[in-house]
Design an enzyme around this catalytic site. Sequence first.
Site, PDB file in Angstrom:
ATOM      1  CG  LEU A 217      -1.350   3.258  47.708  1.00  0.00           C
ATOM      2  CD1 LEU A 217      -2.467   2.992  48.715  1.00  0.00           C
ATOM      3  CD2 LEU A 217       0.011   3.052  48.350  1.00  0.00           C
ATOM      4  CB  CYS A 218       1.121  -1.075  42.699  1.00  0.00           C
ATOM      5  SG  CYS A 218       0.962  -2.369  41.448  1.00  0.00           S
ATOM      6  CG  LEU A 219      -3.819  -1.124  45.824  1.00  0.00           C
ATOM      7  CD1 LEU A 219      -4.866  -0.362  46.623  1.00  0.00           C
ATOM      8  CD2 LEU A 219      -3.223  -2.248  46.659  1.00  0.00           C
TER       9      LEU A 219
END
Length: 266
Positions: free
Chosen positions: A86-88
């Site tokens: 996940l791109c966070l």
Amino acid sequence: MASKAARTRLTREYKSISANPPPYITAHPSESNILEWHYIITGPENTPYHGGQYWGTLMFPPNYPFAPPAIRMHTPSGRFQPSTRLCLSISDFHPRSFNPAWEVSTILIGLLSFMTSEEMTTGSVSATEAERKQYAVRSRWWNSTGGGSNMRANGPAQKGNIKAGDGGAKFKAEWPELDEENWKWMKENNIDLATGAKIGEPEPACGPQLGIAAGSGAQAHAVVDAVMQQRDAGRSWISRHKLLLAGAVLFFYVLIARLLGDDHSA
């Protein structure tokens, strides 16, 4: 291999999160690798995820806390692509924005906050509230059966195999007490181990598509056509052909104007 600083930090954080777990969150490092953490998020009330059991992993770099972990959620949720990074701002997609003061609990609270929002990023998906509720109901079955693959599982999970297909072996290895509770729940609720539906009840409709693979041009066009057909359904012929009618009116107006002009000039 974890650095001495990472090992010391993660050991301290495990003691902290065990003593004071954040609401709806529990987590622990794997016995075989302190850099591999497993978490469970329990879906909060007043959300489509209520009652769901969402299992995922944090893979920390050897130089933690000076770099962030890779974050994945393995349980299908209708919010994230299963087992996808996940791109966070708190994940390894953005190492420069990571604050070394942030701890495991900070990271997981941030993940839960993002999960209950509608913001999109790499690894997130769109789904209806009904679909997300359906995933929540099936989450415990999915975790403990590997999405029903326990019916055809051949041996224990391979190293790193934490997706559906391992028969739930990895989940059981990391969460034995929860796994036992899940099997008891499935038995009490007469759950079909192959599908996750209650025996005697029709299997729910398929969940949302989580993306179209590259190169699937025909599939993409089929999806677009289906959406257009649904959009047009129930609309009148006139409303669907406004531009055509407007063009026809304009054409006849110009034609009549020219004919009248020719009559006057004659």
